[in-house]
Scaffold this active site. Structure first.
Site, PDB file in Angstrom:
ATOM      1  N   ASP A   1      35.997  23.752  36.943  1.00 12.13           N
ATOM      2  CA  ASP A   1      34.977  23.647  38.007  1.00 12.13           C
ATOM      3  C   ASP A   1      35.512  24.151  39.350  1.00 12.13           C
ATOM      4  O   ASP A   1      34.890  24.988  40.009  1.00 12.13           O
ATOM      5  CB  ASP A   1      34.501  22.201  38.174  1.00 12.13           C
ATOM      6  CG  ASP A   1      33.515  21.803  37.090  1.00 12.13           C
ATOM      7  OD1 ASP A   1      32.877  22.696  36.504  1.00 12.13           O
ATOM      8  OD2 ASP A   1      33.382  20.590  36.842  1.00 12.13           O
TER       9      ASP A   1
ATOM     10  N   LYS B   1      34.245  13.475  30.603  1.00 15.69           N
ATOM     11  CA  LYS B   1      35.272  14.261  31.298  1.00 15.69           C
ATOM     12  C   LYS B   1      36.571  13.494  31.572  1.00 15.69           C
ATOM     13  O   LYS B   1      37.629  14.087  31.685  1.00 15.69           O
ATOM     14  CB  LYS B   1      34.726  14.783  32.633  1.00 15.69           C
ATOM     15  CG  LYS B   1      33.716  15.902  32.506  1.00 15.69           C
ATOM     16  CD  LYS B   1      33.342  16.426  33.881  1.00 15.69           C
ATOM     17  CE  LYS B   1      32.320  17.528  33.785  1.00 15.69           C
ATOM     18  NZ  LYS B   1      32.034  18.157  35.073  1.00 15.69           N
TER      19      LYS B   1
HETATM   20  P1  NDP Z   1      28.704  12.884  41.271  1.00 17.66           P
HETATM   21  O1  NDP Z   1      27.609  11.942  40.879  1.00 17.66           O
HETATM   22  O2  NDP Z   1      30.095  12.634  40.798  1.00 17.66           O
HETATM   23  O3  NDP Z   1      28.764  12.944  42.899  1.00 17.66           O
HETATM   24  C1  NDP Z   1      27.611  13.125  43.666  1.00 17.66           C
HETATM   25  C2  NDP Z   1      27.989  13.203  45.145  1.00 17.66           C
HETATM   26  O4  NDP Z   1      26.798  13.444  45.896  1.00 17.66           O
HETATM   27  C3  NDP Z   1      28.586  11.912  45.704  1.00 17.66           C
HETATM   28  O5  NDP Z   1      29.503  12.209  46.711  1.00 17.66           O
HETATM   29  C4  NDP Z   1      27.339  11.216  46.292  1.00 17.66           C
HETATM   30  O6  NDP Z   1      27.661  10.313  47.314  1.00 17.66           O
HETATM   31  C5  NDP Z   1      26.638  12.426  46.878  1.00 17.66           C
HETATM   32  N1  NDP Z   1      25.210  12.201  47.091  1.00 17.66           N
HETATM   33  C6  NDP Z   1      24.223  12.229  46.167  1.00 17.66           C
HETATM   34  N2  NDP Z   1      23.033  11.995  46.740  1.00 17.66           N
HETATM   35  C7  NDP Z   1      23.272  11.805  48.070  1.00 17.66           C
HETATM   36  C8  NDP Z   1      22.454  11.542  49.201  1.00 17.66           C
HETATM   37  N3  NDP Z   1      21.125  11.418  49.085  1.00 17.66           N
HETATM   38  N4  NDP Z   1      23.035  11.432  50.420  1.00 17.66           N
HETATM   39  C9  NDP Z   1      24.379  11.574  50.553  1.00 17.66           C
HETATM   40  N5  NDP Z   1      25.214  11.813  49.515  1.00 17.66           N
HETATM   41  C10 NDP Z   1      24.671  11.948  48.292  1.00 17.66           C
HETATM   42  O7  NDP Z   1      28.193  14.300  40.848  1.00 17.66           O
HETATM   43  P2  NDP Z   1      29.076  15.630  40.643  1.00 17.66           P
HETATM   44  O8  NDP Z   1      30.081  15.698  41.720  1.00 17.66           O
HETATM   45  O9  NDP Z   1      29.504  15.721  39.238  1.00 17.66           O
HETATM   46  O10 NDP Z   1      27.960  16.747  40.854  1.00 17.66           O
HETATM   47  C11 NDP Z   1      27.446  17.024  42.148  1.00 17.66           C
HETATM   48  C12 NDP Z   1      26.600  18.269  42.059  1.00 17.66           C
HETATM   49  O11 NDP Z   1      27.456  19.370  41.734  1.00 17.66           O
HETATM   50  C13 NDP Z   1      25.522  18.249  40.976  1.00 17.66           C
HETATM   51  O12 NDP Z   1      24.324  18.702  41.545  1.00 17.66           O
HETATM   52  C14 NDP Z   1      26.013  19.215  39.932  1.00 17.66           C
HETATM   53  O13 NDP Z   1      24.932  19.928  39.334  1.00 17.66           O
HETATM   54  C15 NDP Z   1      26.839  20.174  40.763  1.00 17.66           C
HETATM   55  N6  NDP Z   1      27.903  20.835  40.011  1.00 17.66           N
HETATM   56  C16 NDP Z   1      27.893  22.189  40.035  1.00 17.66           C
HETATM   57  C17 NDP Z   1      28.878  22.892  39.381  1.00 17.66           C
HETATM   58  C18 NDP Z   1      28.841  24.366  39.414  1.00 17.66           C
HETATM   59  O14 NDP Z   1      29.616  24.997  38.690  1.00 17.66           O
HETATM   60  N7  NDP Z   1      27.976  24.968  40.219  1.00 17.66           N
HETATM   61  C19 NDP Z   1      29.964  22.220  38.641  1.00 17.66           C
HETATM   62  C20 NDP Z   1      29.901  20.775  38.720  1.00 17.66           C
HETATM   63  C21 NDP Z   1      28.887  20.135  39.385  1.00 17.66           C
HETATM   64  P3  NDP Z   1      28.031   8.765  46.965  1.00 17.66           P
HETATM   65  O15 NDP Z   1      29.474   8.761  46.536  1.00 17.66           O
HETATM   66  O16 NDP Z   1      27.788   8.066  48.232  1.00 17.66           O
HETATM   67  O17 NDP Z   1      27.083   8.348  45.855  1.00 17.66           O
END
Ligand code: NDP
Length: 287
Positions: free
Chosen positions: A109, A73
């Site tokens: 998105d 991306k």
């Molecule tokens: P990223 O890996 O870029 O970001 C994940 C985020 O979740 C970070 O802020 C991370 O925090 C946080 N996180 C994960 N696990 C934990 C936890 N146990 N406790 C606290 N914070 C947590 O992923 P994306 O942003 O790309 O995707 C996130 C979700 O969005 C996915 O599940 C994906 O499927 C969904 N998504 C859905 C879309 C839709 O159209 N419905 C489109 C795009 C994504 P940290 O920075 O601290 O690691």
């Protein structure tokens, strides 16, 4: 044989690695079928070092467009002719569309989230106070679109400080939304004046279906619109808490369908058959 025979299909698809479980094909093919279009959506494994070649291939095949998923991306910005202003702000492109010979980068998105907000919750983000859990790619796309659509303030909370701060700096520098970062440690109290609350973390994603963000759920109020990005399963524990408290909810399946519908419309120039796309995706997630 009739004179107007045309066996040539129009091609779109997705480049990713890994890509085998990407569900976009299900909803895009359902849309082509619904409208009787001779279009194909291809799920294509592209290794990181092959992205430039894949984009050349896309040009050579006259593909109408492509989706990008992990890990392409950001890097794809190097190989496009133009990038839409919102996608440039996010620094990420998930959809490429063709305008003549030009390849243009877009990000659907956050736009999918906005469409769900407007159409399914009848809410306009202008002037609203937003709280977003998470600061990854989904949070970035959603907050940038909300800010560009006139949200008054955005509070970002994230476990990792640097990621949260980087996002808030971007929002404060490039948009007029007043943005604040909160470090997420332990149980979080939702700010009282929140109009829109978004879980943009991956907490709750299959197979971890019982997980929910660590919040004081008694601070969720019926006046809030509560949204989750998790598409599978769409009824997350987070949204169940919100429903229990009388809040309006938006699920990640709807957002996923709308972002795909926006891509479909960019590629074909036709209104997307959203319901057929949603039905197909729901059925695929149930399997
Ligand atoms: P990223 O890996 O870029 O970001 C994940 C985020 O979740 C970070 O802020 C991370 O925090 C946080 N996180 C994960 N696990 C934990 C936890 N146990 N406790 C606290 N914070 C947590 O992923 P994306 O942003 O790309 O995707 C996130 C979700 O969005 C996915 O599940 C994906 O499927 C969904 N998504 C859905 C879309 C839709 O159209 N419905 C489109 C795009 C994504 P940290 O920075 O601290 O690691």
């Amino acid at each position: 044989m009739p004179d107007d025979v045309n066996y040539k299909a129009e091609l779109v698809g997705v480049f990713g690695h890994p890509v085998a479980e990407n569900p976009s094909i299900v909803m895009q093919e359902a849309a082509f079928k619904e409208l009787g279009l001779n279009w194909r959506y291809l799920t294509i494994e592209v290794f990181p070092e092959d992205l430039a070649a894949a984009i050349h291939g896309m040009r050579a095949f006259h593909m109408k467009g492509i989706n990008l998923t992990i890990p392409h991306k950001v890097k794809v910005l190097n190989y496009l002719d133009e990038v839409a202003p919102d996608a440039r702000l996010m620094g990420a492109v998930n959809t490429v569309r063709r305008d003549g010979d030009k390849l243009i980068g877009e990000n659907t998105d956050g736009k999918g989230f906005l469409r769900a907000l407007r159409e399914d919750a009848s809410s306009d983000p202008a002037g609203k106070q937003v709280t977003v859990l998470g600061a990854g790619g989904a949070a970035r796309a959603i907050t940038v679109e909300l800010a560009l659509a006139g949200a008054k303030s955005i509070t970002v909370m994230n476990r990792t400080v640097s990621r949260g701060q980087t996002l808030v700096e971007l929002l404060n520098e490039k948009t007029s939304a007043e943005s604040t970062f909160h470090h997420w440690t332990g149980t979080y109290t939702i700010p009282k004046d929140t109009d829109i609350l978004v879980n943009a973390t991956s907490i709750g994603l299959y197979p971890d279906v019982d997980a929910r963000p660590d919040l004081d759920y008694s601070t969720m109020s019926p006046n809030m619109i509560v949204s989750d990005v998790i598409p599978n399963p769409p009824r997350t524990p987070f949204l169940r808490e919100a429903k229990k408290r009388g809040a309006k909810t938006l699920d990640g399946l709807g957002m996923l369908v709308y972002q795909g519908a926006i891509g479909f419309e960019m590629w074909t120039g036709m209104a997307a058959p959203v319901e057929a796309m949603q039905r197909a995706l729901e059925a695929a997630f149930r399997e």
